[in-house]
Design a protein around this motif. Structure first.
Motif, short mmCIF file in Angstrom:
data_model
loop_
_atom_site.label_atom_id
_atom_site.label_comp_id
_atom_site.label_asym_id
_atom_site.label_seq_id
_atom_site.Cartn_x
_atom_site.Cartn_y
_atom_site.Cartn_z
N LEU A 187 -2.83 5.47 8.80
CA LEU A 187 -3.50 4.46 7.57
C LEU A 187 -3.84 3.11 8.19
CD1 LEU A 187 -0.22 4.79 5.20
CD2 LEU A 187 -2.70 6.06 5.07
N GLU A 188 -3.52 2.66 9.23
CA GLU A 188 -3.94 1.58 9.70
C GLU A 188 -5.22 1.93 10.51
OE1 GLU A 188 -1.01 0.53 12.91
OE2 GLU A 188 0.29 -0.41 11.13
N MET B 239 -7.65 3.90 9.19
CA MET B 239 -8.55 4.20 8.16
C MET B 239 -9.48 3.06 8.11
SD MET B 239 -6.48 6.24 5.11
CE MET B 239 -6.00 7.97 5.42
N GLU C 280 -11.68 4.02 2.55
CA GLU C 280 -10.81 5.17 2.62
C GLU C 280 -9.49 4.69 1.97
OE1 GLU C 280 -12.52 7.53 6.44
OE2 GLU C 280 -11.14 6.17 6.72
N ARG C 281 -9.11 3.44 2.38
CA ARG C 281 -7.53 3.01 1.81
C ARG C 281 -7.62 2.99 0.36
NH1 ARG C 281 -6.11 -1.80 6.09
NH2 ARG C 281 -6.20 -0.54 8.12
N SER D 33 -5.50 5.00 -2.31
CA SER D 33 -4.81 4.33 -3.27
C SER D 33 -4.94 4.55 -4.64
CB SER D 33 -4.85 2.58 -3.07
OG SER D 33 -6.02 2.05 -3.44
N ARG E 142 -0.16 4.94 -2.53
CA ARG E 142 -0.41 3.29 -2.46
C ARG E 142 1.04 2.58 -2.28
NH1 ARG E 142 -2.28 3.74 -7.29
NH2 ARG E 142 -0.47 3.55 -8.73
N LEU F 228 0.35 2.10 1.62
CA LEU F 228 -0.50 1.50 1.82
C LEU F 228 -0.46 -0.45 1.51
CD1 LEU F 228 -3.48 3.48 0.44
CD2 LEU F 228 -3.38 2.70 2.68
N LEU G 8 0.69 -2.45 4.52
CA LEU G 8 -0.51 -3.04 5.29
C LEU G 8 -0.95 -4.42 5.11
CD1 LEU G 8 -2.66 0.39 5.68
CD2 LEU G 8 -0.85 -0.40 7.25
N VAL H 100 -2.51 -2.55 -4.69
CA VAL H 100 -2.54 -2.41 -3.31
C VAL H 100 -2.97 -3.53 -2.73
CG1 VAL H 100 -5.01 -1.46 -3.04
CG2 VAL H 100 -3.10 -0.60 -1.61
#
Length: 369
Positions: A19-20, A22, A26-27, A31, A38, A41, A44, A111
């Motif tokens: 995920l980091e 992306m 894309e995140r 979400s 979500r 995410l 992050l 998010v």
């Protein structure tokens, strides 16, 4: 045939690095499409500075502002379910089937760790058939709105049975401030706004307003009150659009003086903290301060003013019987500033009073700009 990859079934220690890596869009897409995604995410910490919404008939515009000066813009169309996303130089179109604006706005707020909408704007209000029905499910889910702004409206839009007022009644309980930035010629339609439990109310009034009396002013319940008097195209040309002004054919300096007397007797808005008034007449200190037992004090020079060509000519303190104090400032532009001092201990200390007043005054000016 492609087999879907079970991304969210990966172990936490494997999923988070993916995920980091992306990119931002894309995140956001992930979400919106998955509550479980979500949840991860949010770890992050993609925090935004604030979010603004604009509602116009069948369109919802969402702007998410980040501290890196980047901006995510999402345009949603309720009649076609067309979604247009833009982040920086990235531009993506989505045709998302049957998703409504609520399915985009709330996940993005979640998010990005945004708890409130900074500005909710109604940019153009149709007089006869504004299409607000599709927005109601979204509005009922908003938990906090810092400021509601209504632009380009008419008096009819605030009449008791107008579609706009019905929608505004949904969001008023969770709104901190209301700004009506176009001219509303019938104050009776605004009394519901005046009586609301808002921190700030800002209303534009036409130059020759009918029926606006001191009683309309007295019922205002806001901590910060702005009544902006406008003559079409004239005040904007003169740079006066943001000046707080109160006027009309039957509103004079005597009315300002009467309001201050009501404050002295504790017979007007008990929540009032600041007010700025610009009259149509020349403001003389004798007429403005008549019967107030005002005491002239040194003019403070560290306090911001609304305009660069403005200067304070007189400054006075008035004190009620209960010891509550307020400061009245008169500028060379016929502007009267009225600020109620916060209740604090040891107010006899001049330096403490000076610092407290300056901070309070400057915060008000920043809000009005």
């Amino acid at each position: 045939m492609t087999t879907p990859f079970p991304l969210l079934r990966l172990p936490h220690l494997v999923l988070m690095p993916i995920l980091e890596q992306m990119d931002f869009m894309e995140r956001i897409a992930l979400s919106i499409n998955s509550k479980r995604a979500r949840m991860f995410l949010k770890l992050l910490k993609m925090k935004c500075e604030h979010i603004n919404l604009r509602l116009e008939d069948n369109r919802v515009e969402m702007k998410v502002f980040f501290d890196n000066s980047e901006e995510l813009k999402v345009d949603m169309y309720t009649d076609r379910y067309k979604i247009n996303l833009r982040y920086g130089n990235d531009h993506i179109f989505w045709w998302s089937g049957t998703l409504s604006p609520i399915d985009y706005v709330l996940p993005i707020m979640d998010v990005t760790h945004c708890k409130s909408i900074k500005e909710l704007t109604f940019p153009r209000v149709s007089d006869y058939d504004p299409k607000y029905d599709a927005h109601i499910p979204l509005l009922t889910k908003l938990k906090k709105i810092d400021e509601v702004i209504v632009e380009n409206t008419t008096s009819w839009c605030f009449s008791p049975h107008s579609p706009l007022l019905k929608v505004l009644r949904i969001i008023f309980p969770v709104s901190s401030a209301v700004t009506i930035s176009d001219q509303v010629g019938k104050p009776k339609y605004l009394r519901e706004v005046f009586k609301g439990n808002f921190d700030a109310v800002s209303v534009s009034l036409p130059w020759e307003i009918e029926g606006f009396s001191l009683n309309d002013w007295r019922i205002a319940n806001a901590k910060t009150l702005k009544l902006d008097l406008r003559m079409t195209n004239v005040w904007s040309f003169m740079g006066m659009a943001n000046v707080k002004s109160l006027g009309g054919s039957d509103f004079k300096v005597e009315d300002v003086n009467r309001y201050f007397k009501l404050w002295m007797k504790k017979k007007c808005n008990p929540r009032l903290e600041n007010l700025i008034v610009r009259t149509r007449e020349n403001v003389t200190k004798d007429l403005l301060l008549k019967g107030l037992n005002a005491v002239q004090v040194p003019i403070r020079t560290d306090v911001k003013l609304l305009r660069s060509d403005e200067e304070i000519t007189f400054e006075f303190d008035i004190t009620r019987a209960d010891g509550r104090r307020a400061t009245i400032r008169i500028s060379n532009l016929q502007i009267v500033y009225f600020y109620v001092w916060p209740i604090c201990q040891n107010q006899s200390s001049f330096m403490r009073r000076f610092s407290s007043f300056s901070s309070f005054y400057n915060s008000c000016i920043e809000h009005f700009k």
